[in-house]
Design a protein around this motif. Structure first.
Motif, PDB file in Angstrom:
ATOM      1  N   LEU A 126       0.814  -1.212   0.000  1.00 31.68           N
ATOM      2  CA  LEU A 126       0.000   0.000   0.000  1.00 31.68           C
ATOM      3  C   LEU A 126       0.848   1.262   0.000  1.00 31.68           C
ATOM      4  CD1 LEU A 126      -2.866   0.913  -0.099  1.00 31.68           C
ATOM      5  CD2 LEU A 126      -2.961   0.793   2.390  1.00 31.68           C
ATOM      6  N   THR A 127       1.956   1.233   0.713  1.00 31.07           N
ATOM      7  CA  THR A 127       2.866   2.384   0.726  1.00 31.07           C
ATOM      8  C   THR A 127       3.364   2.668  -0.689  1.00 31.07           C
ATOM      9  OG1 THR A 127       3.560   1.918   2.976  1.00 31.07           O
ATOM     10  CG2 THR A 127       5.066   3.257   1.657  1.00 31.07           C
ATOM     11  N   TYR A 128       3.720   1.602  -1.378  1.00 32.11           N
ATOM     12  CA  TYR A 128       4.186   1.741  -2.760  1.00 32.11           C
ATOM     13  C   TYR A 128       3.082   2.325  -3.639  1.00 32.11           C
ATOM     14  CZ  TYR A 128       5.745   0.549  -7.434  1.00 32.11           C
ATOM     15  OH  TYR A 128       6.103   0.629  -8.748  1.00 32.11           O
ATOM     16  N   GLU A 174       4.912  -3.125   9.233  1.00 34.09           N
ATOM     17  CA  GLU A 174       6.308  -2.663   9.237  1.00 34.09           C
ATOM     18  C   GLU A 174       6.401  -1.188   8.871  1.00 34.09           C
ATOM     19  OE1 GLU A 174       8.540  -5.352   6.713  1.00 34.09           O
ATOM     20  OE2 GLU A 174       7.906  -7.078   7.894  1.00 34.09           O
ATOM     21  N   VAL A 175       5.446  -0.731   8.068  1.00 35.91           N
ATOM     22  CA  VAL A 175       5.379   0.711   7.749  1.00 35.91           C
ATOM     23  C   VAL A 175       3.957   1.206   7.977  1.00 35.91           C
ATOM     24  CG1 VAL A 175       7.298   1.008   6.139  1.00 35.91           C
ATOM     25  CG2 VAL A 175       5.145   0.091   5.293  1.00 35.91           C
ATOM     26  N   ASP A 176       3.881   2.401   8.541  1.00 33.79           N
ATOM     27  CA  ASP A 176       2.590   3.001   8.859  1.00 33.79           C
ATOM     28  C   ASP A 176       1.859   3.417   7.581  1.00 33.79           C
ATOM     29  OD1 ASP A 176       1.387   3.218  11.224  1.00 33.79           O
ATOM     30  OD2 ASP A 176       2.085   5.248  11.700  1.00 33.79           O
ATOM     31  N   VAL A 177       0.598   3.027   7.459  1.00 37.17           N
ATOM     32  CA  VAL A 177      -0.182   3.464   6.297  1.00 37.17           C
ATOM     33  C   VAL A 177      -1.559   3.950   6.745  1.00 37.17           C
ATOM     34  CG1 VAL A 177       0.786   2.299   4.268  1.00 37.17           C
ATOM     35  CG2 VAL A 177      -0.588   0.996   5.876  1.00 37.17           C
ATOM     36  N   PRO A 178      -2.042   5.031   6.140  1.00 36.09           N
ATOM     37  CA  PRO A 178      -3.355   5.557   6.515  1.00 36.09           C
ATOM     38  C   PRO A 178      -4.473   4.714   5.907  1.00 36.09           C
ATOM     39  CG  PRO A 178      -2.422   6.876   4.739  1.00 36.09           C
ATOM     40  CD  PRO A 178      -1.404   5.817   5.057  1.00 36.09           C
TER      41      PRO A 178
END
Ligand code: IMP
Ligand code: MG
Length: 190
Positions: A110-112, A138-142
């Motif tokens: 999703l970050t990508y 591992e990475v914050d996503v809204p």
């Protein structure tokens, strides 16, 4: 042997899925109107069934488009390296966009996607995911719309696959350990 014999348990039954998707649809109906109608972008392949049911709950004008994303390596966990197998047919510049995902796990996919979309200057971006596995992040996503939080188990069905199978199963479930053992897959359950 039926594919249903491979399933250990049902995590989210069909009627519970459908009721929650209707709630998400109602929430979206309060946020969007024909005046600023959005484009729903279905992230293939996992979100195809969610998109199909969600779109039928929406009362406002909207368009749909598809994007296929793949993590390198396959298997059951995302490496963080993502590539586009199929890009959007439409331009999203100046458009309101709703990304429709099956599950957010590490958050890398999703970050990508969000970074890729932001570069195309849409008017707005919201994210709807059927499932969320926060314990694996591992990475914050809204996330704007979340159907269900799921525990740290590999889930399948309702569009989600294991080794490209089980997408047709109308509920969210968990496979028997023997299925992974037979496949020689040591990465599950993660
Ligand atoms: P992430 O990049 O780790 O957030 O993973 C996102 C993608 O991995 C999802 O769009 C799914 O295709 C896949 N995925 C992650 N967890 C599961 C699971 O439990 N079952 C099936 N697919 C999963
Ligand atoms: Mg998948």
């Amino acid at each position: 042997m039926s594919l249903y014999d491979d399933i250990e348990k049902v995590l989210i039954p069909e009627d519970v899925l459908q009721r929650r998707i209707a709630e998400i649809g109602a929430e979206m109906n309060g946020l969007y109107s024909d005046a600023d109608y959005p484009m729903l972008v279905c992230i293939l392949k996992g979100a195809f069934m969610f998109l199909a049911d969600l779109t039928r709950q929406l009362a406002f004008r909207h368009e749909i488009d598809f994007m296929e994303i793949s993590s390198y390596g396959g298997g059951t966990s995302s490496s963080g390296v993502v590539r586009i197998l199929l890009d959007l047919a439409s331009t999203i510049e100046g458009r309101h966009v709703v990304i429709v995902e099956d599950i957010v796990d590490s958050g890398h996919t999703l970050t990508y996607i969000l970074r890729h979309f932001a570069a195309r200057r849409p008017a707005s971006i919201r994210v709807a995911t059927l499932l969320n596995k926060p314990s694996r992040r591992e990475v914050d996503v809204p996330l704007d719309f979340v159907g269900f939080e799921v525990p740290n188990e590999f889930v399948m069905g309702y569009g989600l696959d294991y080794a490209e199978q089980y997408r047709n199963v109308p509920f969210i479930g968990v496979l028997k350990a023997a299925v992974y053992q037979t496949a020689g897959d040591t990465s599950v359950p993660h």
